[in-house]
Design an enzyme around this catalytic site. Structure first.
Site, PDB file in Angstrom:
ATOM      1  N   TYR A   5      48.062   2.792  14.183  1.00  0.00           N
ATOM      2  CA  TYR A   5      48.284   2.945  12.745  1.00  0.00           C
ATOM      3  C   TYR A   5      47.164   3.757  12.134  1.00  0.00           C
ATOM      4  O   TYR A   5      46.075   3.874  12.698  1.00  0.00           O
ATOM      5  CB  TYR A   5      48.402   1.578  12.049  1.00  0.00           C
ATOM      6  N   CYS A   6      47.426   4.339  10.979  1.00  0.00           N
ATOM      7  CA  CYS A   6      46.407   5.037  10.201  1.00  0.00           C
ATOM      8  C   CYS A   6      46.788   4.903   8.724  1.00  0.00           C
ATOM      9  O   CYS A   6      47.614   4.069   8.385  1.00  0.00           O
ATOM     10  CB  CYS A   6      46.271   6.496  10.643  1.00  0.00           C
ATOM     11  N   THR A   7      46.214   5.714   7.870  1.00  0.00           N
ATOM     12  CA  THR A   7      46.414   5.543   6.427  1.00  0.00           C
ATOM     13  C   THR A   7      47.866   5.783   6.004  1.00  0.00           C
ATOM     14  O   THR A   7      48.476   4.940   5.352  1.00  0.00           O
ATOM     15  CB  THR A   7      45.505   6.502   5.639  1.00  0.00           C
TER      16      THR A   7
ATOM     17  N   ILE B  59      49.433   2.408   6.611  1.00  0.00           N
ATOM     18  CA  ILE B  59      49.076   1.205   5.847  1.00  0.00           C
ATOM     19  C   ILE B  59      49.694   1.242   4.453  1.00  0.00           C
ATOM     20  O   ILE B  59      50.110   0.215   3.917  1.00  0.00           O
ATOM     21  CB  ILE B  59      47.538   1.082   5.732  1.00  0.00           C
TER      22      ILE B  59
END
Ligand SMILES: [Zn+2]
Ligand SMILES: [Zn+2]
Length: 351
Positions: free
Chosen positions: A198-200, A227
């Protein structure tokens, strides 16, 4: 093109109602082949300027990455314009929970070599051969699986203030470093482990997942929309929230609070704190975490040296800045020997 998981008409309606006369803060990205990024850039600028769009948008041969704000009353117009561009039709729009009129002050559309500075040589693998996208609900189930390795693909200063429970958070300054560290750690498990990333907002995982598949990983997943989208789905669908703390964002807010947990500390006194700031000395501009008390005591600076400099006449400060490498590089590092409570960089592994 993913048609699932985009904002439904009903959700959009509710959102616009809530926003009233205000602005919506949103982001989107798309990998696509863009023949003439300059021409495309001008097309976007002219239209968005007219629609009173503000924000920071990067355009490259490989696609577009946009963070912007739109007046809520012009959203329909904005959306129709996007839908008129074939590779942006029904593109997923991440809309931030926290609406803020000051998110962006100008419209900047820039042509770059890449939409994400990832340090990867794209010729070696197919960026469109990406991992399996999962939504918040599936993600929550997946990360309970004992065969899953959950990896935070962001940099150290981002995961420091908030991350998913049980995630591996590589202590890295760049995306490129992360890729190597994860690969080295999991080299014997390319087939039996499930790699979940996952990342932003999803853009970094999009490329990372393609990269890992190219490197022989068999089970590669990514959190669709990152996220930002996860927080929205958790809220709308009443799901369990497995993220703790704040989501670091690159606008002036620096972070969007997801839960009340404060998981990091002031880099100067060690008190619980998750407020990022930039050192008030323009020549330094170091990104670090500083509590209110230290902000007062240190005059918003990272060190005694920087306090001395901001007390000099402005002309003298300018003279001192000459020949010093640009502050952007320091911003990216977010570390300094002068900060008592900031971990030094770990030795780099991998190659
Ligand atoms: Zn402090
Ligand atoms: Zn400083």
């Amino acid at each position: 093109m993913q048609l699932y998981n985009k904002l439904s008409a009903k959700e959009r309606e509710t959102l616009l109602e809530q926003a009233g006369e205000e602005r919506l803060t949103l982001s989107f990205y798309q990998y696509a082949r863009i023949g003439n990024p300059h021409l495309f850039r001008n097309h976007l600028f002219v239209t968005w300027h007219e629609q009173d769009v503000l924000g920071r948008i990067y355009v490259a041969h490989e696609g577009i990455n946009a963070q912007l704000s739109v007046p809520a009353i012009r959203f329909k117009e904005f959306k129709e314009f996007l839908d008129g561009i074939y590779f942006l039709k029904d593109v997923r729009l991440n809309i931030a929970i926290e609406q803020d009129l000051k998110s962006f002050l100008k419209l900047k559309v820039k042509v770059r070599d890449k939409i994400v500075a990832d340090g990867l040589n794209d010729e070696t693998f197919d960026v469109t051969n990406k991992g399996i996208h999962v939504d918040a609900q599936k993600f929550n189930e997946l990360i309970e699986d004992p065969d899953v390795v959950l990896v935070d693909m962001r940099n150290h200063y981002e995961s420091e203030i908030g991350h998913f429970k049980n995630a591996v958070t590589p202590d890295v300054d760049t995306f490129r470093d992360s890729l190597d560290i994860i690969e080295a750690d999991l080299k014997d498990h390319k087939e039996d482990k499930k790699l979940v990333m996952y990342c932003t907002g999803g853009i970094r995982c999009e490329k990372a997942s393609a990269y890992y598949k190219h490197k022989g990983f068999k089970n590669v997943f990514q959190l669709e929309g990152g996220i930002i989208e996860y927080a929205r789905q958790v809220e709308n669908q009443g799901l369990e929230n497995k993220f703790i703390g704040k989501n670091f964002v690159f606008d002036h807010r620096r972070g969007e609070r997801i839960t009340e947990d404060v998981i990091s500390n002031c880099h100067q006194c060690g008190e619980a704190c998750d407020t990022h700031t930039n050192c008030a000395n323009e020549a330094c501009h170091l990104l670090f975490i500083q509590c209110d008390k230290c902000a007062v005591a240190m005059e918003n600076c990272c060190s005694e040296e920087c306090i001395e400099i901001i007390h000099l006449p402005y002309e003298e400060q300018k003279r001192l800045r000459q020949g010093i490498p640009n502050s952007n590089k320091i911003f990216k590092k977010g570390r300094s020997e002068k900060l008592k409570f900031k971990r030094p960089p770990s030795p780099q592994r991998g190659n």
